[in-house]
Motif scaffolding. Sequence first.
Motif, PDB file in Angstrom:
ATOM      1  N   LEU A  26      10.497   6.721   0.701  1.00 36.39           N
ATOM      2  CA  LEU A  26       9.580   7.835   0.494  1.00 36.39           C
ATOM      3  C   LEU A  26      10.424   9.081   0.222  1.00 36.39           C
ATOM      4  N   HIS A  27       9.891   9.980  -0.629  1.00 35.85           N
ATOM      5  CA  HIS A  27      10.708  11.112  -1.071  1.00 35.85           C
ATOM      6  C   HIS A  27      10.148  12.442  -0.576  1.00 35.85           C
ATOM      7  N   THR A  28      10.977  13.455  -0.563  1.00 39.85           N
ATOM      8  CA  THR A  28      10.525  14.800  -0.213  1.00 39.85           C
ATOM      9  C   THR A  28       9.394  15.203  -1.161  1.00 39.85           C
ATOM     10  N   GLY A  29       8.306  15.721  -0.618  1.00 39.33           N
ATOM     11  CA  GLY A  29       7.173  16.148  -1.454  1.00 39.33           C
ATOM     12  C   GLY A  29       6.116  15.062  -1.629  1.00 39.33           C
ATOM     13  N   ASP A  30       6.455  13.819  -1.294  1.00 33.55           N
ATOM     14  CA  ASP A  30       5.441  12.739  -1.389  1.00 33.55           C
ATOM     15  C   ASP A  30       4.293  13.033  -0.429  1.00 33.55           C
ATOM     16  N   LEU A  31       3.071  12.757  -0.893  1.00 33.40           N
ATOM     17  CA  LEU A  31       1.908  12.863  -0.003  1.00 33.40           C
ATOM     18  C   LEU A  31       1.550  11.454   0.435  1.00 33.40           C
ATOM     19  N   LEU A  32       1.646  11.211   1.725  1.00 35.03           N
ATOM     20  CA  LEU A  32       1.279   9.903   2.281  1.00 35.03           C
ATOM     21  C   LEU A  32      -0.171   9.992   2.725  1.00 35.03           C
ATOM     22  N   ARG A  33      -1.049   9.255   2.029  1.00 35.60           N
ATOM     23  CA  ARG A  33      -2.481   9.357   2.354  1.00 35.60           C
ATOM     24  C   ARG A  33      -2.776   8.552   3.623  1.00 35.60           C
ATOM     25  N   LEU A  34      -3.453   9.213   4.560  1.00 38.08           N
ATOM     26  CA  LEU A  34      -3.726   8.595   5.862  1.00 38.08           C
ATOM     27  C   LEU A  34      -5.187   8.215   6.003  1.00 38.08           C
ATOM     28  N   TYR A  35      -6.051   9.023   5.437  1.00 39.84           N
ATOM     29  CA  TYR A  35      -7.492   8.817   5.585  1.00 39.84           C
ATOM     30  C   TYR A  35      -8.145   9.250   4.289  1.00 39.84           C
ATOM     31  N   TRP A  36      -9.131   8.504   3.863  1.00 44.31           N
ATOM     32  CA  TRP A  36      -9.893   8.925   2.692  1.00 44.31           C
ATOM     33  C   TRP A  36     -11.288   8.328   2.797  1.00 44.31           C
ATOM     34  N   GLN A  37     -12.212   9.017   2.217  1.00 43.65           N
ATOM     35  CA  GLN A  37     -13.576   8.517   2.215  1.00 43.65           C
ATOM     36  C   GLN A  37     -14.263   9.048   0.971  1.00 43.65           C
ATOM     37  N   LEU A  38     -14.773   8.138   0.163  1.00 45.79           N
ATOM     38  CA  LEU A  38     -15.532   8.573  -1.010  1.00 45.79           C
ATOM     39  C   LEU A  38     -16.739   9.365  -0.532  1.00 45.79           C
ATOM     40  N   ALA A  82       0.840  -1.205   0.000  1.00 50.94           N
ATOM     41  CA  ALA A  82       0.000   0.000   0.000  1.00 50.94           C
ATOM     42  C   ALA A  82       0.872   1.250   0.000  1.00 50.94           C
ATOM     43  N   LEU A  83       1.985   1.200   0.739  1.00 53.60           N
ATOM     44  CA  LEU A  83       2.858   2.376   0.800  1.00 53.60           C
ATOM     45  C   LEU A  83       3.614   2.566  -0.509  1.00 53.60           C
ATOM     46  N   ILE A  84       4.110   1.455  -1.073  1.00 55.92           N
ATOM     47  CA  ILE A  84       4.935   1.569  -2.285  1.00 55.92           C
ATOM     48  C   ILE A  84       4.057   1.911  -3.499  1.00 55.92           C
ATOM     49  N   GLN A  85       2.931   1.193  -3.632  1.00 53.41           N
ATOM     50  CA  GLN A  85       2.131   1.348  -4.861  1.00 53.41           C
ATOM     51  C   GLN A  85       1.216   2.562  -4.822  1.00 53.41           C
ATOM     52  N   ARG A 129       1.124   4.971  -1.914  1.00 50.20           N
ATOM     53  CA  ARG A 129       1.472   5.958  -0.873  1.00 50.20           C
ATOM     54  C   ARG A 129       0.323   6.104   0.129  1.00 50.20           C
ATOM     55  N   GLU A 130      -0.250   4.960   0.523  1.00 49.69           N
ATOM     56  CA  GLU A 130      -1.372   4.963   1.454  1.00 49.69           C
ATOM     57  C   GLU A 130      -1.030   4.148   2.691  1.00 49.69           C
ATOM     58  N   PHE A 131      -1.510   4.600   3.838  1.00 48.26           N
ATOM     59  CA  PHE A 131      -1.471   3.765   5.035  1.00 48.26           C
ATOM     60  C   PHE A 131      -2.796   3.004   5.071  1.00 48.26           C
ATOM     61  N   PRO A 132      -2.790   1.650   5.089  1.00 47.73           N
ATOM     62  CA  PRO A 132      -4.056   0.900   5.003  1.00 47.73           C
ATOM     63  C   PRO A 132      -4.997   1.257   6.153  1.00 47.73           C
ATOM     64  N   GLN A 133      -6.178   1.748   5.807  1.00 49.41           N
ATOM     65  CA  GLN A 133      -7.061   2.281   6.856  1.00 49.41           C
ATOM     66  C   GLN A 133      -7.550   1.215   7.819  1.00 49.41           C
ATOM     67  N   GLU A 134      -7.682  -0.027   7.354  1.00 47.25           N
ATOM     68  CA  GLU A 134      -8.203  -1.045   8.275  1.00 47.25           C
ATOM     69  C   GLU A 134      -7.260  -1.242   9.463  1.00 47.25           C
ATOM     70  N   LEU A 135      -5.955  -0.937   9.264  1.00 47.38           N
ATOM     71  CA  LEU A 135      -5.008  -1.119  10.365  1.00 47.38           C
ATOM     72  C   LEU A 135      -5.176  -0.050  11.444  1.00 47.38           C
ATOM     73  N   THR A 136      -5.850   1.050  11.104  1.00 46.78           N
ATOM     74  CA  THR A 136      -6.009   2.108  12.109  1.00 46.78           C
ATOM     75  C   THR A 136      -7.025   1.721  13.178  1.00 46.78           C
ATOM     76  N   PHE A 137      -7.714   0.571  13.008  1.00 43.56           N
ATOM     77  CA  PHE A 137      -8.688   0.132  14.014  1.00 43.56           C
ATOM     78  C   PHE A 137      -8.081  -0.861  15.001  1.00 43.56           C
ATOM     79  N   LEU A 138      -6.804  -1.219  14.784  1.00 40.43           N
ATOM     80  CA  LEU A 138      -6.174  -2.197  15.676  1.00 40.43           C
ATOM     81  C   LEU A 138      -5.529  -1.477  16.865  1.00 40.43           C
ATOM     82  N   GLY A 139      -5.307  -2.210  17.942  1.00 41.33           N
ATOM     83  CA  GLY A 139      -4.574  -1.670  19.101  1.00 41.33           C
ATOM     84  C   GLY A 139      -5.193  -0.376  19.605  1.00 41.33           C
ATOM     85  N   ASP A 140      -4.342   0.662  19.755  1.00 41.80           N
ATOM     86  CA  ASP A 140      -4.819   1.947  20.284  1.00 41.80           C
ATOM     87  C   ASP A 140      -5.901   2.562  19.396  1.00 41.80           C
TER      88      ASP A 140
END
Length: 309
Positions: A248-260, A4-7, A9-20
């Motif tokens: 990851l490079h300078t200027g890259d946007l790492l998407r953290l949250y998105w919702q259609l 998800a990060l390489i292809q 530039r997204e952090f997989p949202q389902e993982l944000t529900f784990l742990g804390d």
Amino acid sequence: MADALIQRREFPQELTFLGDGAELWRAVTEDTGSTRFSRPRASDLLLEEHVPQLLGLLPPGPVPVLDLGPGTGRPAEGLLTGLLAAGRFGGYHAIDISPELLAMTAARLSRAFPAEAGRMTFTHGDFRETVPAGGARLVLLTGGTLFNAADPGLLLRHLAAHLGPGDLLVITARFDTLGRAPFRAIEAAPPLPPSHRLGLDLLNIDPDWYDPERGFDPARHEVWSGARLNRPVTLHLDGAHGRRAVDLHTGDLLRLYWQLFLDRTAVDALLHGAGLRTSLFQIGRVSDVAMIVSSSDITGTQGTNMTKR
Ligand SMILES: C[S@@+](CC[C@H](N)C(=O)[O-])C[C@H]1O[C@@H](n2cnc3c(N)ncnc32)[C@H](O)[C@@H]1O
């Protein structure tokens, strides 16, 4: 994660529900009486306030409920209350990728319905891999879960393939019912909620290494937030197949949250593309929150209905 990060530039949202992340979601959906939290609450109420409409789309008899990603179980609690009152409760099965949220749902529902404990099951798992078979069920995908998916169309096609005869897929989310974007195109340096920052914290990305952004992408009909890197960062991720480096490079946007954020026409088209047919589009107490009910084109026999409060 690495893919998800390489292809994308997204952090997989389902993982944000784990742990804390589970506790953060619970806090966001807690009913505090404050208007800031009115959207999650409005989404919870959609099911319990429209039990008669849902029952009207099902054949007579007990109704099994399959809850895909129940979160804290709030929407399910309201629905089950209505089904029990109508004498139509036919069992409840929840599947969640987050063991912490699954435990919260189990605790909530066992407390609310102690006499039904034997008819409720809770499975830790990924609904992109397994969906139990059945028929004439309410299959819940609520609280925006569909529109957080990396590929909502793909998820819908997968679910449609597992719907049995008479199953109804019940989706609740924010929709564009008013014809206007929720944010400006790009907002620089917004405060990112802790649940959006969670991915960066898990990746050990220092807050000094990025600038937060959020906005609305009109081409993708998507609300998003992300981190714009101000320096190159290399992540080393250890997994089942060994260690992978992500540059990851300078200027890259790492998407953290998105919702259609789709309007009625676009959501109908998305469902249609997955072989699903809309049976009900119900707008909630807050006008951009709605419930959309659909069934398989092959098995569905219900007419289309558009309802506004
Ligand atoms: C946005 S929350 C919605 C929670 C709840 N349905 C509601 O309406 O409040 C998404 C839920 O789906 C779960 N989830 C997300 N992706 C999942 C997956 N692929 N398999 C199983 N559960 C998933 C999360 O852990 C979380 O409980």
